[in-house]
Scaffold this active site. Structure first.
Site, short mmCIF file in Angstrom:
data_model
loop_
_atom_site.label_atom_id
_atom_site.label_comp_id
_atom_site.label_asym_id
_atom_site.label_seq_id
_atom_site.Cartn_x
_atom_site.Cartn_y
_atom_site.Cartn_z
N HIS A 121 11.65 9.18 -5.29
CA HIS A 121 12.83 7.97 -5.57
C HIS A 121 12.03 7.12 -6.37
O HIS A 121 10.86 7.03 -6.50
CB HIS A 121 12.99 7.46 -4.27
N ASP A 198 6.91 8.59 2.46
CA ASP A 198 8.11 8.04 2.53
C ASP A 198 9.20 8.60 3.29
O ASP A 198 9.85 9.39 3.08
CB ASP A 198 8.57 7.88 0.97
N GLN A 201 14.37 8.46 4.02
CA GLN A 201 15.46 9.47 4.13
C GLN A 201 15.35 10.39 5.44
O GLN A 201 16.46 10.84 5.76
CB GLN A 201 15.36 10.20 2.99
N LYS A 224 18.65 2.32 6.72
CA LYS A 224 19.04 3.64 6.79
C LYS A 224 19.36 4.35 8.12
O LYS A 224 19.56 5.39 8.62
CB LYS A 224 18.31 4.52 5.93
N CYS A 362 18.45 7.15 -8.21
CA CYS A 362 17.21 6.53 -8.35
C CYS A 362 16.32 7.71 -8.42
O CYS A 362 14.88 7.56 -7.76
CB CYS A 362 16.71 5.52 -7.22
C1 LIG Z 1 16.63 4.31 0.06
C2 LIG Z 1 15.22 4.99 -0.11
C3 LIG Z 1 14.18 4.12 -0.76
C4 LIG Z 1 13.99 2.66 -0.93
O1 LIG Z 1 14.48 1.90 0.20
P1 LIG Z 1 14.80 0.27 -0.07
O2 LIG Z 1 15.33 -0.14 1.42
O3 LIG Z 1 15.72 0.19 -0.95
O4 LIG Z 1 13.44 -0.26 -0.28
C5 LIG Z 1 13.01 5.00 -0.81
N1 LIG Z 1 12.81 6.21 -0.80
C6 LIG Z 1 13.87 6.96 -0.51
C7 LIG Z 1 13.43 8.47 -0.16
C8 LIG Z 1 15.13 6.33 -0.07
O5 LIG Z 1 16.03 7.29 0.46
#
Ligand SMILES: *Cc1c(COP(=O)(O)O)cnc(C)c1O
Length: 404
Positions: A121, A198, A201, A224, A362
């Site tokens: 992302h 990260d 997701q 999420k 993104c």
């Molecule tokens: C949504 C997402 C982000 C960003 O999250 P925010 O809540 O906008 O800071 C970063 N990495 C991944 C894989 C995402 O799906």
């Protein structure tokens, strides 16, 4: 087994209509919907005990502080962190990554290397590029293959004693690929590098255990995971969080302040300058309770059923191509219809009540890899149904007819 019809009653928004049609919400990878218990927690906070935390002796402030710290403990338990103070409450994944990327400025020297994956992302690319500009460190990329999976043999070759940090998402938001993070973490540790995962997701589908993963940093966003926007977490191993300097200066993060010198508060407050999203943190804890009450194994199994069904039905449409075909993937389907622009398809299906995302998600480097401007992305959650997938498929067929 999930009782989906019962679960759907927990989400008031699923009753609404869009453009005169029942809403079919397939943009869960961008943000999930909010169950009534979380909405109630938000209303309860502002109706009954809205106050600033940690500073007041009065009853409301103490109630708010207690609720906020209980939420932190729930988050600690959910992610299985060793200590509650290893959980830093942030405004979300992006904020969390920036705390680490900024903190590493003092820990890197020219010629050090940072490895990121090609599936990132933008929030997981830009902060590292900025870090490299500040320090003279070099950014290396683990390439992807046609299926949308990482080329692990190249990763092994990139690793060396110069590698100081490795960053990858657990699951790609653009393609749904599940990355082999256990292996990524282990190999990075073999050369002495730290790893940030990260989990934005993956958290909605898989309950992570930061201790058994032995990960150094782990980040995610509540929105999420059926929680509100503007709140998330940075997990860091205590020893790493102690090494990193604070990100922002302000109230709450200090021990002593004089004009000559300020000493910082201990963890977690060192990284929590200013008044936080108190209500958001509390609601995040309630959202985790809600999802755990359904159970992540049941969620993952059901979502996989939706993925298999959706993939089969969509592929029956002639000229439809799916991007991201790794065997290890979650309930995200990214696709295009021949050379019709994804935006045009998205607009037509919206008229039919179906919410999908269109664009580069993104993750522009992934789109460049496939040489496409973007995709249409349908992402399913545990409150979605096969009947809704049928509505999506019918609306895509209609869009195809109108646009070709
Ligand atoms: C949504 C997402 C982000 C960003 O999250 P925010 O809540 O906008 O800071 C970063 N990495 C991944 C894989 C995402 O799906």
């Amino acid at each position: 087994m999930l009782d989906v019809q019962k679960i759907r009653k927990d989400f008031p928004i699923l009753n609404r209509e869009v453009n005169g049609k029942p809403l079919v919400y397939f943009d869960n990878a961008a943000t999930s919907q909010t169950p009534q218990v979380v909405i109630d927690a938000i209303v309860d906070y502002y109706s009954n005990y809205n106050a600033n935390i940690h500073r007041g002796v009065h009853t409301l402030s103490q109630e708010a502080t207690d609720a906020y710290e209980i939420a932190r403990k729930k988050i600690q338990k959910h992610f299985n962190a060793r200590h509650a103070h290893e959980i830093i409450l942030t405004s979300g994944t992006t904020h969390s990554i920036n705390i680490v990327a900024t903190g590493f400025t003092t820990l890197l020297s020219e010629g050090d290397e940072i490895i990121v994956s090609a599936l990132e992302h933008h929030s997981n690319i830009v902060p590292w590029q900025m870090l490299c500009e500040r320090t003279g460190a070099v950014l290396k990329v683990i390439p992807m293959n046609e299926e949308g999976a990482l080329q692990m043999d190249v990763y092994y070759q990139l690793l060396s004693e110069k590698t100081k940090l490795v960053f990858t998402n657990h699951i790609s938001n653009a393609l749904g690929t599940i990355n082999p993070i256990e292996d990524i973490i282990k190999k990075a540790h073999d050369v002495g590098a730290a790893v940030l995962i990260d989990g934005a997701q993956s958290c909605p589908h898989i309950k992570p255990d930061v201790q058994s993963l032995d990960v150094d940093f782990y980040v995610a966003s509540a929105h999420k995971l059926c929680g509100p926007t503007g709140v998330g977490l940075l997990y860091g191993k205590e020893e790493w969080l102690n090494k990193l300097p604070p990100y922002q200066g302000g109230g709450e993060m200090i021990d002593q302040v004089t004009f000559e010198k300020t000493t910082y508060a201990g963890l977690p407050h060192k990284f929590e300058a200013g008044t936080p999203n108190i209500c958001g943190g509390i609601a995040f804890g309630v959202a985790l309770d809600y999802m755990n009450s359904i159970g992540f194994e049941a969620i993952a199994a059901y979502e996989n059923e939706l993925l298999v069904y959706g993939t089969k039905k969509l592929l029956e449409i002639e000229g439809l191509k799916i991007y991201g075909t790794s065997k290890n993937k979650t309930s995200v389907i990214s696709f295009n219809l021949e050379d019709i622009h994804p935006y045009d398809v998205g607009s037509i299906v919206d008229k039919l009540g179906v919410a999908v995302r269109t664009g580069h998600h993104c993750a522009q480097p992934i789109m460049d890899f496939y040489k496409i401007p973007g995709t249409i992305r349908a992402s399913f959650s545990f409150y979605n149904t096969k009947e809704e997938i049928d509505v999506l498929v019918a609306s895509i067929k209609k869009a195809k007819m109108m646009l070709s």
